[in-house]
Each structure stands twice: as C-alpha cells, then as structure tokens.
Design an enzyme around this catalytic site. Structure first.
Site, PDB file in Angstrom:
ATOM      1  CG  HIS A 170     124.887 -30.131  47.923  1.00  0.00           C
ATOM      2  ND1 HIS A 170     124.028 -29.129  48.339  1.00  0.00           N
ATOM      3  CD2 HIS A 170     125.528 -29.649  46.835  1.00  0.00           C
ATOM      4  CE1 HIS A 170     124.134 -28.086  47.524  1.00  0.00           C
ATOM      5  NE2 HIS A 170     125.042 -28.376  46.597  1.00  0.00           N
ATOM      6  CB  CYS A 268     122.444 -26.973  54.370  1.00  0.00           C
ATOM      7  SG  CYS A 268     122.359 -28.575  53.590  1.00  0.00           S
TER       8      CYS A 268
HETATM    9  N1  ARG Z   1     117.899 -25.369  47.953  1.00  0.00           N
HETATM   10  C1  ARG Z   1     119.318 -25.523  48.071  1.00  0.00           C
HETATM   11  C2  ARG Z   1     119.869 -26.142  46.799  1.00  0.00           C
HETATM   12  O1  ARG Z   1     119.252 -27.023  46.263  1.00  0.00           O
HETATM   13  C3  ARG Z   1     119.658 -26.371  49.264  1.00  0.00           C
HETATM   14  C4  ARG Z   1     121.109 -26.417  49.567  1.00  0.00           C
HETATM   15  C5  ARG Z   1     121.429 -27.251  50.758  1.00  0.00           C
HETATM   16  N2  ARG Z   1     122.751 -27.065  51.160  1.00  0.00           N
HETATM   17  C6  ARG Z   1     123.650 -28.040  51.396  1.00  0.00           C
HETATM   18  N3  ARG Z   1     124.802 -27.724  51.897  1.00  0.00           N
HETATM   19  N4  ARG Z   1     123.387 -29.277  51.081  1.00  0.00           N
HETATM   20  O2  ARG Z   1     120.908 -25.773  46.324  1.00  0.00           O
END
Ligand code: ARG
Length: 275
Positions: A170, A268
């Site tokens: 991300h 996150c």
């Molecule tokens: N386990 C989640 C995923 O892989 C983690 C998300 C983390 N969030 C972020 N804003 N980077 O989607």
C-alpha cells in the site's frame, strides 16, 4: 531544506477497535497465519494510539468492529474522505470485501455524501492527500483507473505512483504525509518501494522530502500519522525520527508491533475525515 514544521492543525479520525483481531489469512508478506497473535496486546496498543490522538487534542470517532473481519482495524483502508465527500473502498481480496460497504454505511448514516467506487481501491492505504495534490499508489491493490475516479470525484490532481516491492503493498507503507499544508507540503518516503519513473516524479514534486532508510522501512516507519507538528511513528524508525526532529517536527513513538503482524501500523489504523 525546510526547517520549520507548519504547525499542528486539528484532525478528525475514524478508528476501529481490534476486538476481533487475528491473522487468519495471508494477503501480504507480513502476515503469517501460523503465528500466534495476542489480541489483548493489540487492543492495548490500539488504545494507546487512540489516547495519544486525544491527548494531542484531535477528535476520534469509532466504527463498531464486525466479527469475521479481522483486518477492519486498519481503518485507513475503509474510504477516502476529502472535503466531506466519501469515496468508498472496494477491496481486492474477498476476505476484506465486506469492509467497503460497512465503512460506507458508517458515513452515510452520519449524513456524508458517499460515492460508491466503480473500481478497486483500498482507501487511504493507497490514496494520500498532500496539500492540493493527491498521491495514489497502484501495483498491488488499488487499480490505476481508481486514480482517475478519485480525481473526477474530488476535483484535485491525482499523481499515480507505482509500487514494486510486495512488502510495501500500500502507498501508506512506503510514503508518509508529514505536512499537508498547501503552502509547505512535505512527505517522507522509501525510494526502493517505487518504480524508477515514480521515484523521478517524487523527486521532482518533493525535492526536499525526507528519504527513509532501510531500517525505517522495515519497522514500517513510513506508516506514520502527522498533524503538521506531531508525528506518530513506529519506535523502530530511528532515522526517520531524527530527520523529523531536524526539520522541526515532534516525533512521538507509539508501538503497534502486534498490529504489524497483519501488515499495518499507526496510519493503517487511522482514517482521516477531512471536512
Ligand atoms: N492485513 C491488511 C491487508 O493486507 C493490512 C492493511 C494495512 N493497512 C494499510 N493502510 N496499509 O490488507
């Protein structure tokens, strides 16, 4: 180099308590479903993060966690809100897909104008507001076409950035917005997470940006939350903290190690609601 931080501005955040937190599936390289997760520790760390925002004078609202959606704690992925307009999230993986409508309903119930996404996008995980611009990631989760959808909806220029390292899947794992003041926008980022072309774009737009080290990136230090002065950052990101201090910001270490097992940190867990 910009040596003075623009100063703190009031923020409004949406968070989701990790009541049902666990790692039961693997959709990013940080997740290992065979490893033990301590839900109570995750809860304590999350509450410390929330309390830190409250102590800084920010407003925090919460959405009720839903059983069976362990990643719902990562509220940043739930939507993107600019000028009171909500661009809903549409998740790539089936495990997270029910989260999009759940977050959209939270906003709709409170009278926000919401736009149902036509294209896959994972909210503020990949869509970050910096001053008058929006930086948007693609490569692993959010489709490039969503950048156009966001630009049309918000009427702000959206700069597409390509992510190339699966550990930084991300945009908010590889780039932090340090100042969103249109007069002095500032970011920190980890260049190896981006394609060569995207690195060149970042260098052109933000020649004074803070360049994160390997150690900062591995600690998920770029997953930081700034109010223009105070920056919540993972304790392991020592180089980043030193660089922030040097530029007049106040790094505040908050440990979210248990939530890192799901691949997320402070940012996150935090969705910013921009009026
Ligand atoms: N386990 C989640 C995923 O892989 C983690 C998300 C983390 N969030 C972020 N804003 N980077 O989607």
């Amino acid at each position: 180099m910009t040596v003075t931080a623009p100063g703190r501005t009031d923020r409004h955040y949406l968070m989701c308590e990790p009541l049902h937190y666990t790692v039961s599936y693997e959709i990013n390289p940080w997740m290992d479903a065979t490893r033990y997760t301590d839900r109570d520790l995750a809860l304590r760390q999350w509450r410390t993060l929330r309390d830190t925002y409250l102590e800084l004078g920010h407003r925090v609202e919460t959405i009720d966690p839903i059983e069976g959606l362990p990643d719902m704690v990562y509220a940043a992925n739930g939507a993107t809100v600019v000028g009171g307009v909500v661009y809903s999230a549409r998740f790539r993986h089936p495990e997270r897909q029910p989260e999009g409508p759940a977050y959209q309903k939270w906003f709709a119930d409170r009278g926000y104008v919401t736009h149902t996404a036509a294209v896959i996008n994972e909210g503020e995980g990949d869509i970050l507001v910096v001053g008058d611009l929006i930086l948007a990631g693609t490569g692993f989760r959010t489709e490039r076409a969503a950048h156009g959808e966001a630009q049309e909806l918000f009427g702000r220029p959206v700069i597409s950035l390509e992510l190339v390292n699966p550990s930084y899947y991300h945009l908010d794992t590889a780039l932090a917005v340090i100042s969103s003041d249109p007069a002095s926008p500032q970011i920190a980022y980890y260049p190896p997470a981006f394609s060569a072309g995207s690195r060149a774009v970042l260098q052109t737009l933000f020649p004074d940006a803070i360049i994160a080290t390997d150690a900062d990136a591995v600690a998920l230090g770029l997953n930081a939350v700034s109010d223009g002065e105070n920056v919540i950052v993972a304790p392991g990101a020592r180089d980043l903290a030193a660089a922030l201090t040097e530029r007049g910001y106040r790094p505040i270490p908050v440990d979210t190690s248990e939530l890192l097992k799901g691949g997320g940190g402070a940012k996150c867990c935090t969705l910013e609601i921009r009026a």
